[in-house]
Design a protein around this motif. Structure first.
Motif, mmCIF file in Angstrom:
data_model
loop_
_atom_site.group_PDB
_atom_site.id
_atom_site.type_symbol
_atom_site.label_atom_id
_atom_site.label_comp_id
_atom_site.label_asym_id
_atom_site.label_seq_id
_atom_site.Cartn_x
_atom_site.Cartn_y
_atom_site.Cartn_z
ATOM 1 N N MET A 86 19.875 7.558 -0.595
ATOM 2 C CA MET A 86 20.715 6.806 0.329
ATOM 3 C C MET A 86 20.080 5.462 0.679
ATOM 4 S SD MET A 86 22.073 9.606 2.968
ATOM 5 C CE MET A 86 22.109 8.646 4.455
ATOM 6 N N ARG A 87 20.916 4.497 0.901
ATOM 7 C CA ARG A 87 20.435 3.181 1.335
ATOM 8 C C ARG A 87 20.825 2.990 2.791
ATOM 9 N NH1 ARG A 87 19.411 0.051 -3.420
ATOM 10 N NH2 ARG A 87 19.196 -1.774 -2.104
ATOM 11 N N PHE A 88 20.003 2.258 3.501
ATOM 12 C CA PHE A 88 20.272 1.991 4.912
ATOM 13 C C PHE A 88 20.172 0.495 5.197
ATOM 14 C CE2 PHE A 88 18.898 6.413 4.969
ATOM 15 C CZ PHE A 88 19.690 6.998 5.939
ATOM 16 N N ILE A 89 20.980 0.074 6.145
ATOM 17 C CA ILE A 89 20.865 -1.288 6.678
ATOM 18 C C ILE A 89 20.130 -1.190 8.014
ATOM 19 C CG2 ILE A 89 22.165 -3.240 7.667
ATOM 20 C CD1 ILE A 89 24.432 -2.551 5.741
ATOM 21 N N GLN A 90 19.213 -2.100 8.288
ATOM 22 C CA GLN A 90 18.543 -2.120 9.588
ATOM 23 C C GLN A 90 19.274 -3.080 10.508
ATOM 24 O OE1 GLN A 90 14.784 -2.826 7.251
ATOM 25 N NE2 GLN A 90 13.926 -2.127 9.191
ATOM 26 N N LYS A 91 19.718 -2.563 11.639
ATOM 27 C CA LYS A 91 20.496 -3.406 12.546
ATOM 28 C C LYS A 91 20.385 -2.872 13.974
ATOM 29 C CE LYS A 91 25.264 -4.466 12.849
ATOM 30 N NZ LYS A 91 26.562 -4.156 12.233
ATOM 31 N N ASP A 92 20.228 -3.753 14.933
ATOM 32 C CA ASP A 92 20.207 -3.390 16.359
ATOM 33 C C ASP A 92 19.247 -2.229 16.649
ATOM 34 O OD1 ASP A 92 22.239 -5.245 16.541
ATOM 35 O OD2 ASP A 92 23.819 -3.720 16.368
ATOM 36 N N ASN A 93 18.079 -2.279 16.061
ATOM 37 C CA ASN A 93 17.124 -1.195 16.261
ATOM 38 C C ASN A 93 17.668 0.193 15.864
ATOM 39 O OD1 ASN A 93 14.449 -0.770 16.716
ATOM 40 N ND2 ASN A 93 14.716 -0.247 18.884
ATOM 41 N N LEU A 94 18.409 0.174 14.773
ATOM 42 C CA LEU A 94 18.956 1.409 14.203
ATOM 43 C C LEU A 94 18.867 1.288 12.689
ATOM 44 C CD1 LEU A 94 22.421 1.782 15.993
ATOM 45 C CD2 LEU A 94 20.445 3.268 16.344
ATOM 46 N N ILE A 95 18.984 2.393 11.980
ATOM 47 C CA ILE A 95 19.275 2.282 10.556
ATOM 48 C C ILE A 95 20.638 2.922 10.312
ATOM 49 C CG2 ILE A 95 16.878 2.118 9.738
ATOM 50 C CD1 ILE A 95 17.056 5.072 8.949
ATOM 51 N N ILE A 96 21.424 2.263 9.451
ATOM 52 C CA ILE A 96 22.809 2.685 9.240
ATOM 53 C C ILE A 96 23.042 2.884 7.745
ATOM 54 C CG2 ILE A 96 25.236 2.008 9.531
ATOM 55 C CD1 ILE A 96 24.096 0.157 11.870
#
Ligand code: ZN
Ligand code: ZN
Length: 500
Positions: A1-11
């Protein structure tokens, strides 16, 4: 799975744009717990103390992500990269030979994966290990935790008290109990006090046989406590239980789960050879927890640590029936392999066997290798046609052992697979070729421990036929003699028997 890092989260992300496989994300943020969030109790049951793959969870990804964002669930990297070195977070593998790479549909990269723990589902660079960080399920104890009402021998009692104390204090403790001492009962008080304190406890053993044998005994001792029995293909995989009995392999799915782990037969294959299983046991413990080791035959390192006072331990040097352990006799039998190839067994071996068959005494004879055992079988079947032989891959293994138990056959030839675990009430035991390197000190102690186990037949002859004594044979005999002396000193053996 790939994740985007955003707003102190990973999505999670389906596209390559701005996203990374989880192994490449530097720090995975853990959002704070939102107390007002209504979590899914089924997810809680399945995930508490676990480290699972997405494929292990029958919940849609958006649900899982939502729990993460509210602080109830954690993502950890399945593979940790440190410069050039990769390590598998689940099984601890760091050996480059045990990693492979494949074109991965999930992340669209050539993805590195661990081959060592592949049988538990593939862990790759883009695999998150999913765990629970919300509240643990409530444990409701029944009015009565333990139903077992048996009594312990004096030796068992001392060990039992030490187990209770070690669990209470989150310490490590080794119980070194001779074969036939009755080590399961020694655990009951410790399990009971742990359960009473709402602790989560696990008995782990290298062998599925032992899980299957222990489960009904524990269910009888703790009838109102949910118990999960875990082995390859078992049905309790998703059960959250205060008491778990598992093969050491199954521990790979646990993370910071247990307040106490009891590791049975620490010396037995495959635990000693598989570093990953030792790693798994450590991972499955909570950071503050107890570890109880049980064995009849600690390796020489551990024995030294016991002697020098660097390892906390308790011995149970005598059997429940208060008779000493049979001490092996050594009998030189010349080049038995050469004789076997010519279609003969050494005369003293034949004599030993014939005497017992005539006297109607059942016997178990160990051989180092299958082909030699098969040769011996055809020779011995001329003495008695009902003699059988078993080895690890024998499809009739169970039924042959059962025939021996039922006394339908006079004698069973075997490889080391029967060195532990099986109990026949009234047998003599021989090893042919005790000098072979497969017969380690611990294997020989276990083999000798097959004789004289029942209270109706507390004695038995154990003979090691050899073509040259080995250090392991001597150490095995010394260990047995030492235990008998200790049992005598501590008053755990009946006087008249010990004097012999
Ligand atoms: Zn991938
Ligand atoms: Zn692995």
């Amino acid at each position: 799975m790939r994740f985007i890092q955003k707003d102190n989260l990973i999505i999670p992300s389906k596209t390559k744009e701005d996203s990374l496989p989880i192994a490449q994300i530097l720090m995975i943020p853990n959002p704070p717990l939102t107390p007002s969030f209504t979590y899914n109790p089924e997810l809680q049951q399945r995930l508490t103390g676990k480290q699972l793959l997405l494929d292990d969870l029958p919940f849609p990804l958006p649900d899982i992500q939502e729990h993460y964002q509210h602080g109830y669930l954690t993502y950890r990297k399945g593979i940790e990269k440190n410069g050039k070195q990769s390590s598998c977070v689940r099984c601890g593998n760091k050996d480059p030979q045990w990693f492979g790479a494949y074109p991965c549909a999930r992340c669209g990269e050539n993805c590195l994966y661990c081959r060592k723990c592949l049988m538990m589902g593939r862990i790759s660079e883009c695999t998150p290990l999913i765990g629970w960080s919300g509240p643990a399920p409530e444990i409701q104890n029944p009015a009565q935790i333990m139903a077992w009402q048996g009594t312990l021998s004096e030796g068992q009692k001392v060990a039992s008290d030490h187990v209770v104390e070690a669990i209470r204090q989150n310490q490590e403790h080794l119980v070194w109990a001779v074969c036939g001492a009755g080590k399961t009962e020694v655990l009951f008080a410790g399990i009971e006090s742990a359960l009473a304190a709402k602790k989560r406890i696990c008995i782990a053993t290298p062998r599925t046989d032992v899980v299957l044998e222990l489960s009904p005994r524990l269910k009888a001792a703790f009838p109102d406590i949910p118990i999960a029995s875990l082995y390859g293909g078992s049905e309790d995989r998703h059960l959250f239980a205060p008491l778990t009995i598992a093969t050491t392999h199954q521990l790979l799915r646990f993370y910071h789960a247990f307040d106490a782990i009891i590791l049975d037969e620490v010396d037995a294959f495959p635990y000693t050879v598989e570093e990953s299983l030792q790693y798994a046991a450590v991972q499955a413990r909570k950071p503050a927890s107890a570890m109880i080791y049980l064995t009849a035959t600690p390796n020489s390192n551990w024995q030294r640590e016991c002697r020098t006072g660097t390892r906390a331990y308790t011995t149970i040097p005598a059997r429940f029936h208060r008779k000493p352990l049979p001490v092996p006799e050594f009998n030189w039998c010349g080049n038995w392999q050469k004789q076997l190839k010519k279609g003969n067994l050494p005369a003293n071996v034949i004599r030993w066997i014939k005497t017992r068959i005539q006297a109607d005494k059942q016997i178990l004879v160990f051989f180092p290798h299958i082909p030699l055992m098969e040769k011996a079988l055809s020779i011995l079947q001329q003495i008695h046609p009902e003699i059988e032989a078993v080895h690890a891959e024998d499809p009739d293994r169970k039924s042959k052992v059962q025939k021996m138990r039922n006394k339908e056959i006079p004698m069973l030839l075997t490889t080391t697979i029967l060195e532990r675990g099986v109990t026949f009430p009234n047998i003599d035991v021989a090893v042919v070729g005790a000098e072979d390197t497969i017969f380690t000190e611990s294997a020989l102690v276990q083999i000798a421990g097959r004789a004289g186990r029942s209270k109706d037949h507390p004695t038995g002859n154990v003979t090691f036929f050899h073509y040259g004594k080995t250090e392991d044979m001597l150490k095995a005999r010394r260990q047995i003699v030492t235990m008998n002396l200790e049992g005598l000193k501590k008053g755990l053996l009946d006087k008249q028997e010990a004097a012999k």
